[in-house]
Design a protein around this motif. Structure first.
Motif, PDB file in Angstrom:
ATOM      1  N   VAL A 159       1.750  -2.175 -10.079  1.00  0.00           N
ATOM      2  CA  VAL A 159       1.527  -2.738  -8.748  1.00  0.00           C
ATOM      3  C   VAL A 159       0.358  -3.707  -8.877  1.00  0.00           C
ATOM      4  O   VAL A 159      -0.753  -3.310  -9.202  1.00  0.00           O
ATOM      5  CB  VAL A 159       1.207  -1.634  -7.705  1.00  0.00           C
ATOM      6  N   ASP A 186       6.328   5.971  -8.677  1.00  0.00           N
ATOM      7  CA  ASP A 186       7.324   6.227  -7.621  1.00  0.00           C
ATOM      8  C   ASP A 186       8.730   5.992  -8.188  1.00  0.00           C
ATOM      9  O   ASP A 186       8.950   5.037  -8.930  1.00  0.00           O
ATOM     10  CB  ASP A 186       7.141   5.258  -6.432  1.00  0.00           C
ATOM     11  N   GLY A 189       0.801  -1.224   0.000  1.00  0.00           N
ATOM     12  CA  GLY A 189       0.000   0.000   0.000  1.00  0.00           C
ATOM     13  C   GLY A 189       0.835   1.276   0.000  1.00  0.00           C
ATOM     14  O   GLY A 189       0.317   2.361  -0.284  1.00  0.00           O
ATOM     15  N   ASP A 190       2.128   1.141   0.331  1.00  0.00           N
ATOM     16  CA  ASP A 190       2.993   2.335   0.347  1.00  0.00           C
ATOM     17  C   ASP A 190       3.572   2.643  -1.030  1.00  0.00           C
ATOM     18  O   ASP A 190       4.268   3.644  -1.192  1.00  0.00           O
ATOM     19  CB  ASP A 190       4.219   2.110   1.274  1.00  0.00           C
ATOM     20  N   GLU A 202      -2.020  -5.827  -7.029  1.00  0.00           N
ATOM     21  CA  GLU A 202      -2.503  -5.978  -5.645  1.00  0.00           C
ATOM     22  C   GLU A 202      -2.713  -7.449  -5.294  1.00  0.00           C
ATOM     23  O   GLU A 202      -2.351  -7.896  -4.215  1.00  0.00           O
ATOM     24  CB  GLU A 202      -3.831  -5.220  -5.464  1.00  0.00           C
ATOM     25  N   HIS A 211       3.388   3.166  -5.190  1.00  0.00           N
ATOM     26  CA  HIS A 211       2.471   3.602  -6.234  1.00  0.00           C
ATOM     27  C   HIS A 211       3.180   3.688  -7.578  1.00  0.00           C
ATOM     28  O   HIS A 211       4.383   3.970  -7.628  1.00  0.00           O
ATOM     29  CB  HIS A 211       1.895   4.979  -5.881  1.00  0.00           C
TER      30      HIS A 211
END
Lengths: 324, 148
Positions: B115, B22, B16-17, B117, B19
């Motif tokens: 990402v 980044d 969750g940190d 999930e 993205h």
């Protein structure tokens, strides 16, 4: 030339037998161990505690020390044979045998080009790893900036002591005939003077670059229909004839189109870099740098003339300058 | 219940940190003869072009060149330095270009490109650039702990 072609055909016949062949099995000479991990981490500057700190590793998701994932194929590299030992000349597995074959035919250069590794599980201390290797593909001979070469795809499968697959690797290497003798350059100078990429000289275009080396700007002319073409290629686009002859160009022409490159800046070139599409008076077009005028002064239709000039590294290239 | 983490284990980034977009802090690697040769030996790669300058020059190279395994080790360290000790490298797909020669500096950069999930997989596009251009480009896939 004829013997070169014969030797190439001979090599390629041998290479065909290698595609799909088992390239050997490499049992790791040592179990996964802390000493090799320590050396690896020291060199890489990797301070991840799960590789070396038993207590921290025990409390991590791994439950104990694991080896750095990128070390996977380090465990199964062939054992060291001292060069003064007669055994050094003997291949220890199929992959080495294949590489020795390239050496024999003058493809002495080797570089890795693609390394695609999947890690199914991290290795733990005491794991016994074996790699089995298969030659998946060998390309045709291709011109590259380093010289003419072949790309070799070898698939590695890594298994542990329970025959479980722990990872795999597709490693592509290129064997090449060095295009030119290396000049002994001091280490300090290496990174400061990148030069233009040398032209790839292959079967179909080497004659054109050899003309440039002699100071001649040549054009390829179809022997059947007389149509000119550039860059050099084997077949006439008009009549599909494979017969052609070189014709000398006077080197005069006009700017048909141009572009000025500002970015991205590739080392070895001066920017802004003017790339012109020059319509030669003989009737075909050629791409070359236009020099001797400010980029802003350049116009479509400008009359230019060719100059063959030496650039860094000793190679020659055609440039166009505004005609006087 | 999981055991309490050891005090020495630094935190690991959670899914969750992270993205898309980044960027990782750049890492500059000074390429020295020692790094090239020690890297070749730490990876048990005894190919002469990685430790013998005379041999390298006979093959059209100016000096010894970094071997692929050292590049892999440096890239792997670069991404896990950022992601944390419990990030798991699942795939290292690297394309090699300009050689890494002693006297040069390689700058490693990376950007989060995807990402996933469900699988807790982060894909990073990485590049290692030296004076000659791109030494290495490619993709690294990391599995991170879920949550934030």
């Amino acid at each position: 030339m004829a013997t070169d072609a014969k030797r190439k055909a001979e090599l390629e016949e041998k290479l065909r037998d290698w595609v799909g062949a088992d390239a050997g099995s490499c049992p790791a000479p040592d179990v996964v161990n802390g000493q090799m991990i320590r050396h690896w981490c020291a060199v890489m500057g990797d301070s991840n505690p799960v590789y070396q700190d038993a207590e921290a590793a025990k409390n991590s998701i791994h439950g104990g020390i694991v080896a750095p994932p990128a070390m996977m194929n380090a465990w199964t590299m062939p054992p060291f044979v001292p060069p003064w030992d007669d055994l050094a000349a003997e291949a220890t597995d199929g992959e080495q045998e294949l590489h020795q074959l390239f050496e024999q035919y003058g493809y002495t250069g080797v570089v890795g080009t693609d390394h695609d590794m999947e890690i199914r599980r991290y290795l733990r201390l005491g794991d016994e790893i074996t790699a089995s290797k298969v030659v998946e593909a060998i390309s045709e001979e291709k011109p590259t900036p380093l010289g003419l070469g072949y790309f070799i795809d070898v698939r590695w499968i890594f298994r542990d002591q329970n025959d479980e697959e722990v990872g795999s690797l597709l490693f592509r290497t290129m064997r090449y005939q060095p295009a030119q003798e290396a000049m002994p350059v001091s280490s300090a100078a290496v990174s400061s003077v990148p030069t233009r990429l040398p032209p790839p000289k292959g079967h179909d275009n080497a004659w054109w670059w050899e003309g440039i080396d002699r100071g001649e700007l040549l054009i390829q002319k179809c022997s059947a229909c007389g149509v000119l073409r550039h860059p050099p290629r084997p077949m006439c686009g008009e009549c599909q004839s494979l017969d052609w002859e070189p014709e000398a160009s006077a080197g005069s022409g006009t700017v048909y189109s141009f572009t000025v490159l500002h970015h991205p800046q590739v080392p070895g070139y001066e920017y802004p870099l003017v790339v012109g599409l020059i319509e030669l008076d003989e009737g075909t077009r050629i791409v070359a740098n236009v020099v001797g005028c400010e980029p802003g002064e350049l116009q479509i239709g400008l009359v230019v003339e060719a100059h063959i000039e030496k650039v860094e590294g000793g190679m020659k290239l055609p440039f166009f300058r505004p005609a006087r | 219940m999981t055991a309490p983490p050891a005090t020495r284990l630094p935190p690991t980034r959670r899914l969750g940190d992270v993205h898309v977009g980044d960027e990782l802090p750049e890492l500059a690697i000074e390429v020295t003869p020692t790094l090239v040769i020690a890297g070749a030996f730490a990876s048990r790669d005894l190919t002469r072009v990685h430790h013998d300058k005379t041999d390298a020059q006979a093959r059209g190279l100016q000096d010894v060149i970094m071997n692929t395994l050292t590049t892999n080790g440096l890239v792997s360290r670069f991404v896990t330095d950022w992601a944390g000790p419990e990030a798991v490298v699942r795939r290292l797909h690297l394309k090699l270009g300009a050689p890494n020669l002693p006297g040069d500096t390689m700058k490693l950069t990376a950007t989060v490109r995807a990402v996933d999930e469900g699988g807790a997989v982060v894909s990073l596009e990485i590049a290692g650039t030296n004076a000659w251009g791109k030494h290495v480009t490619g993709t690294v896939e990391l599995v991170l702990p879920k949550g934030v």
